[in-house]
Design an enzyme around this catalytic site. Structure first.
Site, PDB file in Angstrom:
ATOM      1  N   ARG A 120       0.836  -1.220   0.000  1.00 53.89           N
ATOM      2  CA  ARG A 120       0.000   0.000   0.000  1.00 53.89           C
ATOM      3  C   ARG A 120       0.862   1.258   0.000  1.00 53.89           C
ATOM      4  NH1 ARG A 120      -3.980  -0.698   4.718  1.00 53.89           N
ATOM      5  NH2 ARG A 120      -4.509   1.435   4.137  1.00 53.89           N
TER       6      ARG A 120
ATOM      7  N   ASN B 290      -7.726   9.034   7.148  1.00 51.38           N
ATOM      8  CA  ASN B 290      -6.922   8.447   6.075  1.00 51.38           C
ATOM      9  C   ASN B 290      -5.444   8.468   6.431  1.00 51.38           C
ATOM     10  OD1 ASN B 290      -9.343   8.262   4.813  1.00 51.38           O
ATOM     11  ND2 ASN B 290      -9.013  10.000   3.443  1.00 51.38           N
TER      12      ASN B 290
ATOM     13  N   HIS C 276      -5.579   8.302  12.433  1.00 53.99           N
ATOM     14  CA  HIS C 276      -5.213   6.886  12.271  1.00 53.99           C
ATOM     15  C   HIS C 276      -3.801   6.728  11.725  1.00 53.99           C
ATOM     16  CE1 HIS C 276      -9.750   5.588  12.192  1.00 53.99           C
ATOM     17  NE2 HIS C 276      -9.310   5.873  13.406  1.00 53.99           N
TER      18      HIS C 276
ATOM     19  N   CYS D 166       9.198   3.476  15.829  1.00 54.73           N
ATOM     20  CA  CYS D 166       9.965   2.460  16.540  1.00 54.73           C
ATOM     21  C   CYS D 166       9.223   2.064  17.816  1.00 54.73           C
ATOM     22  CB  CYS D 166      11.367   2.984  16.872  1.00 54.73           C
ATOM     23  SG  CYS D 166      12.341   1.763  17.796  1.00 54.73           S
TER      24      CYS D 166
ATOM     25  N   THR E 141     -16.949   8.894   4.809  1.00 58.97           N
ATOM     26  CA  THR E 141     -16.654   7.864   5.810  1.00 58.97           C
ATOM     27  C   THR E 141     -17.929   7.096   6.135  1.00 58.97           C
ATOM     28  OG1 THR E 141     -15.891   7.421   8.064  1.00 58.97           O
ATOM     29  CG2 THR E 141     -16.813   9.605   7.669  1.00 58.97           C
ATOM     30  N   SER E 142     -17.771   5.781   6.354  1.00 61.78           N
ATOM     31  CA  SER E 142     -18.941   4.956   6.652  1.00 61.78           C
ATOM     32  C   SER E 142     -19.437   5.187   8.076  1.00 61.78           C
ATOM     33  CB  SER E 142     -18.605   3.475   6.463  1.00 61.78           C
ATOM     34  OG  SER E 142     -17.534   3.104   7.306  1.00 61.78           O
TER      35      SER E 142
ATOM     36  N   ASN F  32     -21.508  12.203   1.285  1.00 60.36           N
ATOM     37  CA  ASN F  32     -21.112  10.819   1.019  1.00 60.36           C
ATOM     38  C   ASN F  32     -21.675  10.414  -0.337  1.00 60.36           C
ATOM     39  OD1 ASN F  32     -20.852   7.809   1.233  1.00 60.36           O
ATOM     40  ND2 ASN F  32     -20.309   8.287   3.342  1.00 60.36           N
ATOM     41  N   LEU F  33     -21.155   9.331  -0.828  1.00 60.10           N
ATOM     42  CA  LEU F  33     -21.680   8.783  -2.077  1.00 60.10           C
ATOM     43  C   LEU F  33     -23.142   8.387  -1.904  1.00 60.10           C
ATOM     44  CD1 LEU F  33     -20.449   8.188  -4.854  1.00 60.10           C
ATOM     45  CD2 LEU F  33     -19.827   5.914  -4.009  1.00 60.10           C
ATOM     46  N   GLU F  34     -23.458   7.870  -0.738  1.00 59.92           N
ATOM     47  CA  GLU F  34     -24.828   7.383  -0.507  1.00 59.92           C
ATOM     48  C   GLU F  34     -25.119   7.396   0.992  1.00 59.92           C
ATOM     49  OE1 GLU F  34     -24.382   3.659  -2.407  1.00 59.92           O
ATOM     50  OE2 GLU F  34     -23.194   2.784  -0.779  1.00 59.92           O
TER      51      GLU F  34
HETATM   52  C1  BJW Z   1     -17.438   7.861  -1.063  1.00 55.87           C
HETATM   53  C2  BJW Z   1     -16.863   7.690  -2.325  1.00 55.87           C
HETATM   54  C3  BJW Z   1     -16.755   8.839  -3.145  1.00 55.87           C
HETATM   55  C4  BJW Z   1     -16.862   5.767  -1.316  1.00 55.87           C
HETATM   56  N1  BJW Z   1     -17.204  10.020  -2.706  1.00 55.87           N
HETATM   57  N2  BJW Z   1     -17.874   9.041  -0.652  1.00 55.87           N
HETATM   58  C5  BJW Z   1     -15.732  -4.431  19.183  1.00 55.87           C
HETATM   59  C6  BJW Z   1     -14.588  -5.221  19.150  1.00 55.87           C
HETATM   60  C7  BJW Z   1     -13.313  -4.642  19.016  1.00 55.87           C
HETATM   61  C8  BJW Z   1     -13.150  -3.279  18.923  1.00 55.87           C
HETATM   62  C9  BJW Z   1     -14.296  -2.502  18.953  1.00 55.87           C
HETATM   63  C10 BJW Z   1     -15.555  -3.077  19.092  1.00 55.87           C
HETATM   64  N3  BJW Z   1     -16.494  -2.077  19.075  1.00 55.87           N
HETATM   65  C11 BJW Z   1     -15.840  -0.916  18.928  1.00 55.87           C
HETATM   66  C12 BJW Z   1     -14.510  -1.150  18.852  1.00 55.87           C
HETATM   67  C13 BJW Z   1     -13.452  -0.120  18.679  1.00 55.87           C
HETATM   68  C14 BJW Z   1     -12.904  -0.151  17.272  1.00 55.87           C
HETATM   69  C15 BJW Z   1     -14.055  -0.071  16.301  1.00 55.87           C
HETATM   70  O1  BJW Z   1     -14.647   0.955  16.070  1.00 55.87           O
HETATM   71  N4  BJW Z   1     -14.416  -1.172  15.679  1.00 55.87           N
HETATM   72  C16 BJW Z   1     -15.568  -1.185  14.788  1.00 55.87           C
HETATM   73  C17 BJW Z   1     -15.204  -1.881  13.487  1.00 55.87           C
HETATM   74  C18 BJW Z   1     -16.726  -1.829  15.511  1.00 55.87           C
HETATM   75  N5  BJW Z   1     -12.048   1.011  17.182  1.00 55.87           N
HETATM   76  C19 BJW Z   1     -10.770   0.934  17.536  1.00 55.87           C
HETATM   77  O2  BJW Z   1     -10.238  -0.105  17.863  1.00 55.87           O
HETATM   78  C20 BJW Z   1     -10.024   2.248  17.530  1.00 55.87           C
HETATM   79  N6  BJW Z   1      -9.420   2.439  18.792  1.00 55.87           N
HETATM   80  C21 BJW Z   1     -10.116   2.559  19.912  1.00 55.87           C
HETATM   81  O3  BJW Z   1     -11.341   2.529  19.946  1.00 55.87           O
HETATM   82  O4  BJW Z   1      -9.348   2.755  21.011  1.00 55.87           O
HETATM   83  C22 BJW Z   1      -9.984   2.820  22.290  1.00 55.87           C
HETATM   84  C23 BJW Z   1      -9.997   4.225  22.798  1.00 55.87           C
HETATM   85  C24 BJW Z   1     -10.626   5.215  22.099  1.00 55.87           C
HETATM   86  C25 BJW Z   1     -10.667   6.495  22.597  1.00 55.87           C
HETATM   87  C26 BJW Z   1     -10.049   6.777  23.796  1.00 55.87           C
HETATM   88  C27 BJW Z   1      -9.392   5.789  24.493  1.00 55.87           C
HETATM   89  C28 BJW Z   1      -9.369   4.500  23.996  1.00 55.87           C
HETATM   90  C29 BJW Z   1      -8.918   2.229  16.483  1.00 55.87           C
HETATM   91  C30 BJW Z   1      -9.478   2.188  15.104  1.00 55.87           C
HETATM   92  C31 BJW Z   1      -8.335   2.074  14.088  1.00 55.87           C
HETATM   93  C32 BJW Z   1      -8.857   1.989  12.676  1.00 55.87           C
HETATM   94  N7  BJW Z   1      -7.792   1.657  11.808  1.00 55.87           N
HETATM   95  C33 BJW Z   1      -8.053   1.560  10.382  1.00 55.87           C
HETATM   96  C34 BJW Z   1      -6.796   1.035   9.675  1.00 55.87           C
HETATM   97  C35 BJW Z   1      -5.713   2.132   9.609  1.00 55.87           C
HETATM   98  C36 BJW Z   1      -4.469   1.634   8.957  1.00 55.87           C
HETATM   99  C37 BJW Z   1      -4.711   1.148   7.562  1.00 55.87           C
HETATM  100  O5  BJW Z   1      -5.071   1.964   6.675  1.00 55.87           O
HETATM  101  O6  BJW Z   1      -4.546  -0.051   7.306  1.00 55.87           O
HETATM  102  O7  BJW Z   1      -8.439   2.847   9.878  1.00 55.87           O
HETATM  103  S1  BJW Z   1      -9.464   0.528   9.982  1.00 55.87           S
HETATM  104  C38 BJW Z   1     -10.031   1.516   8.641  1.00 55.87           C
HETATM  105  O8  BJW Z   1     -11.348   2.027   8.975  1.00 55.87           O
HETATM  106  C39 BJW Z   1      -9.071   2.727   8.580  1.00 55.87           C
HETATM  107  C40 BJW Z   1     -10.045   3.847   8.349  1.00 55.87           C
HETATM  108  O9  BJW Z   1      -9.484   5.077   8.742  1.00 55.87           O
HETATM  109  C41 BJW Z   1     -11.251   3.443   9.188  1.00 55.87           C
HETATM  110  C42 BJW Z   1     -12.528   4.144   8.778  1.00 55.87           C
HETATM  111  O10 BJW Z   1     -12.918   3.750   7.484  1.00 55.87           O
HETATM  112  P1  BJW Z   1     -13.613   4.801   6.518  1.00 55.87           P
HETATM  113  O11 BJW Z   1     -12.684   5.884   6.170  1.00 55.87           O
HETATM  114  O12 BJW Z   1     -14.920   5.202   7.058  1.00 55.87           O
HETATM  115  O13 BJW Z   1     -13.777   3.899   5.187  1.00 55.87           O
HETATM  116  P2  BJW Z   1     -14.978   2.909   4.803  1.00 55.87           P
HETATM  117  O14 BJW Z   1     -14.466   2.028   3.723  1.00 55.87           O
HETATM  118  O15 BJW Z   1     -15.579   2.282   5.974  1.00 55.87           O
HETATM  119  O16 BJW Z   1     -16.094   3.899   4.194  1.00 55.87           O
HETATM  120  C43 BJW Z   1     -15.878   4.568   2.961  1.00 55.87           C
HETATM  121  C44 BJW Z   1     -17.022   5.543   2.774  1.00 55.87           C
HETATM  122  O17 BJW Z   1     -16.760   6.335   1.630  1.00 55.87           O
HETATM  123  C45 BJW Z   1     -18.381   4.868   2.532  1.00 55.87           C
HETATM  124  O18 BJW Z   1     -19.326   5.505   3.360  1.00 55.87           O
HETATM  125  C46 BJW Z   1     -18.680   5.149   1.060  1.00 55.87           C
HETATM  126  O19 BJW Z   1     -20.049   5.315   0.806  1.00 55.87           O
HETATM  127  C47 BJW Z   1     -17.923   6.435   0.842  1.00 55.87           C
HETATM  128  N8  BJW Z   1     -17.456   6.668  -0.533  1.00 55.87           N
HETATM  129  N9  BJW Z   1     -16.539   6.406  -2.527  1.00 55.87           N
HETATM  130  C48 BJW Z   1     -17.780  10.095  -1.512  1.00 55.87           C
HETATM  131  N10 BJW Z   1     -16.218   8.787  -4.435  1.00 55.87           N
END
Ligand code: BJW
Length: 256
Positions: free
Chosen positions: A74, A109, A126, A134, A194-195, A220-222
């Site tokens: 990536r 992102n 993120h 490190c 974002t979803s 959002n797209l939808e």
């Molecule tokens: C368009 C379009 C176009 C498309 N135009 N729109 C149960 C079990 C275990 C954990 C949990 C749990 N319940 C909750 C949690 C916590 C967990 C969580 O939320 N899990 C859920 C899945 C349930 N969260 C965490 O673990 C986070 N940490 C945490 O909570 O710590 C505790 C804490 C918090 C606060 C204080 C103290 C302690 C950490 C989350 C880390 C997320 N990491 C990632 C990977 C990053 C590295 C990598 O890139 O590999 O981050 S996961 C991935 O999802 C990435 C993204 O940033 C993140 C969000 O995704 P995003 O951006 O929303 O993308 P999509 O694909 O979901 O959506 C795309 C959207 O675009 C859609 O809506 C489309 O419609 C739209 N779209 N084309 C406009 N052209």
């Protein structure tokens, strides 16, 4: 507040709000039209790989070579010449430059397309794909090439402790105090591409809604499952709807 420096959402007849501070939250949809995959859409990253094997600290400690390979691919993709900022990134750069008040851009992102579009101040909650960290000494440094299990930290000189500077599931996102400070000042909260399925970012809209004065807009797209939490939504590709939204905010388009 000086009235001549106050922005308005021009097309809201009954809710013409004074706005000084805007907090923007971006997600993978903003970079989709630049050629980067989203996570949860059809064909997205998590439909091809198992996130528990690649995006958790446990996965990294179990099989660091596999996790490095995933992020090396990536990281290389992000630096290919066809990956460029799109009109959505450029519109946000224009907003941060031209808005008379404060624009706080928070992105989930890990790409650098907001910066390449000319947005100088971006909060990467993120992390950043083009950086390594490190685990031994905490150094964060730019990293454009591949990482491996024998990569050496230039500060502590330990081998195999460098990891991608990204936030995996179960890890605490970065800069949360700064983000919640900004949300507390916000007059307008805009969630783009974002979803809304990953916390704590998914909870920002609910958090600011507890402040009655904050207007919440979804682009959002939808429609998403959390769309009902927003006061206003606009659907379509970010490269089309975001420049139009920024034009409205900056007053270049008269109320329709
Ligand atoms: C368009 C379009 C176009 C498309 N135009 N729109 C149960 C079990 C275990 C954990 C949990 C749990 N319940 C909750 C949690 C916590 C967990 C969580 O939320 N899990 C859920 C899945 C349930 N969260 C965490 O673990 C986070 N940490 C945490 O909570 O710590 C505790 C804490 C918090 C606060 C204080 C103290 C302690 C950490 C989350 C880390 C997320 N990491 C990632 C990977 C990053 C590295 C990598 O890139 O590999 O981050 S996961 C991935 O999802 C990435 C993204 O940033 C993140 C969000 O995704 P995003 O951006 O929303 O993308 P999509 O694909 O979901 O959506 C795309 C959207 O675009 C859609 O809506 C489309 O419609 C739209 N779209 N084309 C406009 N052209």
């Amino acid at each position: 507040m000086i009235w001549s420096r106050i922005g308005r959402i021009a097309d809201l007849p009954t809710n013409v709000l004074p706005i000084t501070t805007i907090v923007i939250l971006t997600g993978a949809g903003v970079s989709q039209e630049s050629g980067l995959d989203t996570f949860r859409d059809r064909g997205g990253v998590w439909s091809r790989v198992n996130l528990e094997d690649l995006a958790t600290p446990q996965a990294f400690h179990r099989d660091p070579a596999q996790v490095h390979a995933f992020y090396n691919d990536r990281r290389a993709r992000l630096q290919q010449p066809d990956i460029q900022p799109n009109p959505a990134h450029l519109a946000l750069a224009r907003l941060q430059r031209d808005w008379p008040g404060e624009v706080v851009l928070v992105t989930q992102n890990v790409d650098d397309l907001h910066e390449r579009a000319g947005t100088p101040r971006v909060i990467h909650m993120h992390g950043e794909l083009l950086k390594a960290r490190c685990e031994q000494c905490g150094l964060i440094l730019p990293w454009l090439g591949p990482l491996s299990v024998v990569s050496k930290c230039p500060a502590c000189r330990d081998y195999g402790r460098l990891r991608p500077h990204v936030v995996w599931f179960g890890e605490v996102p970065l800069e949360l105090p700064r983000i919640y400070d900004a949300l507390a000042r916000a007059d307008l909260f805009v969630s783009i591409g974002t979803s809304g399925s990953v916390y704590p970012a998914a909870g920002f809209v609910g958090h600011v809604r507890s402040e009655a004065k904050v207007r919440c807009v979804e682009l959002n797209l939808e429609p998403q499952s959390g769309s009902g939490q927003f006061d206003e939504s606009d659907y379509g590709p970010a490269s089309l709807i975001l420049p139009a939204f920024v034009d409205r905010l900056l007053g270049r388009v008269p109320p329709g």
